[in-house]
Design an enzyme around this catalytic site. Structure first.
Site, short mmCIF file in Angstrom:
data_model
loop_
_atom_site.label_atom_id
_atom_site.label_comp_id
_atom_site.label_asym_id
_atom_site.label_seq_id
_atom_site.Cartn_x
_atom_site.Cartn_y
_atom_site.Cartn_z
N SER A 1 0.84 -1.19 0.00
CA SER A 1 0.00 0.00 0.00
C SER A 1 0.88 1.24 0.00
CB SER A 1 -0.92 0.01 1.23
OG SER A 1 -1.88 1.04 1.14
N ASP A 2 0.38 2.30 -0.61
CA ASP A 2 1.10 3.56 -0.61
C ASP A 2 0.08 4.70 -0.70
OD1 ASP A 2 4.04 4.55 -0.83
OD2 ASP A 2 2.88 5.85 -2.16
N GLN A 3 0.46 5.83 -0.16
CA GLN A 3 -0.44 6.99 -0.17
C GLN A 3 0.30 8.22 -0.65
OE1 GLN A 3 -1.93 8.94 3.59
NE2 GLN A 3 -3.84 8.04 2.86
#
Length: 194
Positions: free
Chosen positions: A70-72
């Protein structure tokens, strides 16, 4: 048939805490990933690419596993905002965000290292910030020190006091791991959630 090992490819304590909410057994591993945005990438493309790389980079270490990446990336007026790393950069970010609306793009990738299949999704959240003062920024940063959060404001903590309103479909996405989307992906892989 045995249940595959679930691996969270992240060193983020926030993602680890979120995944714990599902009550599933999982392992945590640090992915091998350069998080530098590429020229010409949109925020959603950057977040998706990084989530995919984080998940796929662990496939060799975890054969037969379901690996979560996951990355934001926060986007304000076309500029990607990453993790500030220190007080000075966080102050600059929060000053620029004052009274503005930005979009947090949280990407999720689930890689099945047995089949090679990777599912991906980006879950956007629109966040409108209050018109806060410099003194409020300073007090907030001194108290919470959100230097490891994209955009410098932790919605799960005191950073919510900097926010006017938020809109999105998955409340966990704004913190960094879209749990609703993850549950959909795990069901697609036949993983027993309940």
């Amino acid at each position: 048939m045995s249940t595959p090992t679930l691996v969270l490819g992240s060193t983020s304590r926030y993602r680890r805490e979120l995944l714990t909410r599902l009550g599933l057994p999982f392992e945590v591993a640090a992915p091998d990933c350069d998080e530098t945005p590429l020229a010409g990438e949109t925020a959603a493309e950057t977040a998706t690419r990084l989530a995919r790389i984080k998940a796929q980079s662990l496939a060799g270490r975890y054969p037969g596993a379901l690996i979560i990446g996951s990355d934001q990336v926060a986007l304000l007026h076309g500029e990607q905002l990453g993790k500030p790393g220190n007080f000075e950069r966080a102050f600059v970010q929060l000053s620029a965000m004052r009274g503005q609306t930005l979009v947090f793009h949280t990407a999720l990738a689930l890689h099945n290292s047995a089949s090679g299949r990777t599912q991906e999704i980006v879950v956007p959240w629109q966040v409108s910030m209050r018109n806060y003062s410099d003194a409020e920024i300073t007090r907030y940063l001194e108290r919470e020190q959100p230097y490891d959060c994209a955009g410098s404001a932790k919605t799960e903590g005191l950073g919510v006091a900097m926010i006017d309103r938020m809109e999105g479909s998955d409340p966990a996405a704004i913190i960094g791991l879209p749990l609703i989307a993850l549950c959909h992906m795990l069901r697609e892989e036949g993983y027993p959630l309940l």
